[in-house]
Design a protein around this motif. Structure first.
Motif, mmCIF file in Angstrom:
data_model
loop_
_atom_site.group_PDB
_atom_site.id
_atom_site.type_symbol
_atom_site.label_atom_id
_atom_site.label_comp_id
_atom_site.label_asym_id
_atom_site.label_seq_id
_atom_site.Cartn_x
_atom_site.Cartn_y
_atom_site.Cartn_z
ATOM 1 N N THR A 96 10.018 3.649 5.592
ATOM 2 C CA THR A 96 11.400 3.415 6.023
ATOM 3 C C THR A 96 11.448 2.983 7.482
ATOM 4 N N ALA A 97 10.653 3.608 8.343
ATOM 5 C CA ALA A 97 10.610 3.223 9.756
ATOM 6 C C ALA A 97 10.121 1.787 9.902
ATOM 7 N N ILE A 98 9.128 1.387 9.106
ATOM 8 C CA ILE A 98 8.629 0.012 9.156
ATOM 9 C C ILE A 98 9.695 -0.965 8.682
ATOM 10 N N ILE A 99 10.404 -0.601 7.626
ATOM 11 C CA ILE A 99 11.448 -1.476 7.089
ATOM 12 C C ILE A 99 12.601 -1.622 8.075
ATOM 13 N N PHE A 100 12.866 -0.596 8.881
ATOM 14 C CA PHE A 100 13.871 -0.718 9.940
ATOM 15 C C PHE A 100 13.564 -1.934 10.815
ATOM 16 N N ALA A 101 12.307 -2.050 11.246
ATOM 17 C CA ALA A 101 11.904 -3.173 12.092
ATOM 18 C C ALA A 101 12.039 -4.494 11.341
ATOM 19 N N VAL B 125 0.827 -1.210 0.000
ATOM 20 C CA VAL B 125 0.000 0.000 0.000
ATOM 21 C C VAL B 125 0.860 1.258 0.000
ATOM 22 N N LEU B 126 1.799 1.336 0.951
ATOM 23 C CA LEU B 126 2.633 2.531 1.032
ATOM 24 C C LEU B 126 3.591 2.604 -0.162
ATOM 25 N N GLY B 127 4.167 1.464 -0.541
ATOM 26 C CA GLY B 127 5.052 1.452 -1.697
ATOM 27 C C GLY B 127 4.316 1.818 -2.978
ATOM 28 N N GLY B 128 3.070 1.358 -3.106
ATOM 29 C CA GLY B 128 2.276 1.739 -4.271
ATOM 30 C C GLY B 128 1.986 3.228 -4.294
ATOM 31 N N SER B 129 1.669 3.785 -3.109
ATOM 32 C CA SER B 129 1.417 5.227 -3.032
ATOM 33 C C SER B 129 2.674 6.028 -3.363
ATOM 34 N N ILE B 130 3.823 5.556 -2.875
ATOM 35 C CA ILE B 130 5.090 6.210 -3.193
ATOM 36 C C ILE B 130 5.341 6.166 -4.697
ATOM 37 N N SER B 131 5.034 5.035 -5.318
ATOM 38 C CA SER B 131 5.266 4.880 -6.755
ATOM 39 C C SER B 131 4.387 5.828 -7.562
ATOM 40 N N LEU C 21 9.071 8.139 4.469
ATOM 41 C CA LEU C 21 9.626 8.111 5.821
ATOM 42 C C LEU C 21 8.912 7.078 6.688
ATOM 43 N N ILE C 22 7.591 6.995 6.567
ATOM 44 C CA ILE C 22 6.827 6.011 7.346
ATOM 45 C C ILE C 22 7.225 4.590 6.950
#
Length: 394
Positions: free
Chosen positions: A341-346, A274-280, A338-339
């Motif tokens: 990226t924080a999720i991917i950190f985890a 969802v977030l990656g699609g929105s970024i795209s 940024l959101i």
């Protein structure tokens, strides 16, 4: 003579009273229709000011103040009138450029965007990414590495095929490059210029922009690959509720049963999609400026539904100038990135130093059988059948 003077005094008194009443009824009467001190103060505080008294006074000699007045305009043709027409889009502008934004000479929305990007957005980035990193470090100090609980069997199970791992690593590597180059663009002026100077930063910024724009295509392709490869395994089911209730055993205790992907992994999967699609989508609008208007129609729809009023806010801005569309797209692109990226950190933490045996799933495609039975017992039963302990229970 005395009667004549008295008559004049009475006339002047009535005229002054009428003028005072007119000024009281119209706050701009005393300024000849120009903006008042209250208008200026409201604009400085960021409040919405009714600009119709200015936007309607452009290019119309009949509406202009007579030139006999103090500081009177030249019949709608003075410099203030010209620039006001530019600002409110009523000037007759011709240009060789045929782009959508070519005739927008003055754009009011640019300042709030610049201030937000140079200050608020940087603050959000520092607190969000820095806070996530500190939280993971604290969790590691308190919980430590999640070890394999039972005795290792020495046998492995194929967890991910080569094509699945290709899609994952293509997505991961492109996201890391996009994240680094994006942070260069976001923090470069305040961090890199003081460290390396303007010329070096210019080289880094130009290179980062080129890399960012081109690596974006790899990210989009990888996003499509992992969606079709794993969407079936990431649909919610009843086992996810039990996993969430026990927080996946991350804080100690037995790991709850899970299929090929547990509830935590499913949340990360859908966040990426969802977030990656929105970024795209927002990234495509930035790659092809003024071609895709994502926000104007959305704001208009939300206003028609009365959504801002649900939160006690005024209507969202509409219509938007072409530059405003790009500004909103840039801010949305940065915030969502940024959101994510924080999720991917985890995700990176649990897939590397946070959990024993987890990296092998994507590193080799094979995982220790005991690890698989502890973390994805239902999936192992589907692949190998129940182990000896499970057979005894049956």
């Amino acid at each position: 003579m005395i009667r004549f003077l008295s008559l004049i005094a009475i006339i002047v008194t009535f005229a002054a009273s009428a003028s005072a009443q007119e000024a009281a009824g119209d706050s701009r009467a005393s300024t000849g229709g120009a903006q008042t001190l209250a208008d200026i103060l409201e604009r400085q505080e960021g409040l919405k000011v009714d600009e119709t008294f200015r936007s309607e006074a452009t290019g119309n000699p009949d509406a202009a103040a007579p030139i006999t007045n103090q500081l009177g305009t030249l019949g709608g043709a003075s410099d203030p009138e010209l620039w006001r027409a530019y600002r409110f889009g009523s000037a007759d502008i011709s240009t060789q450029s045929r782009g959508p934004a070519a005739t927008t000479v003055i754009q009011d929305g640019g300042m709030w965007w610049l201030e937000f990007r140079e200050d608020t957005l940087l603050t959000i980035a520092v607190y969000l990414l820095g806070g996530t990193f500190l939280a993971l470090a604290l969790f590691y100090l308190v919980r430590g590495k999640i070890r394999i609980g039972g005795q290792k069997t020495g046998r492995t199970i194929t967890r991910f095929k080569a094509f699945e791992r290709f899609g994952h690593w293509l997505l991961a590597s492109s996201f890391i490059v996009l994240g680094i180059t994006g942070l260069f663009s976001l923090f470069g002026r305040k961090v890199l210029i003081p460290l390396f100077g303007h010329e070096t930063f210019s080289f880094i910024a130009v290179g980062s922009k080129w890399v960012h724009n081109n690596i974006a295509w790899a990210f989009i392709i990888a996003l499509i690959i992992i969606f079709f490869a794993w969407v079936v395994h990431n649909l919610p089911d009843r086992t996810d509720l039990r996993w969430l209730a026990k927080a996946g055993g991350l804080f100690g205790g037995e790991h709850p049963p899970a299929k090929k992907f547990n509830a935590g992994q499913k949340l990360i999967f859908w966040a990426v999609i969802v977030l990656g699609g929105s970024i795209s989508v927002s990234g495509l609008s930035l790659l092809f400026p003024f071609e895709y208007n994502l926000f104007g129609h959305t704001f208009s729809t939300l206003n028609s539904w009365g959504v801002p009023g649900w939160f006690g806010a005024s209507d969202l801005p509409f219509p938007l100038q072409p530059q405003e569309e790009m500004q909103y797209a840039q801010l949305w692109h940065a915030l969502v990135s940024l959101i994510l990226t924080a999720i991917i950190f985890a995700h990176i933490y649990l897939g590397s130093v946070g959990m024993e045996g987890a990296f092998d799933a994507m590193g080799k495609g094979e995982v220790e059988e005991q690890w698989a039975r502890e973390h994805h017992s239902l999936w192992v039963q589907d692949v190998l059948g129940p182990d000896d302990n499970e057979k005894e229970k049956v």
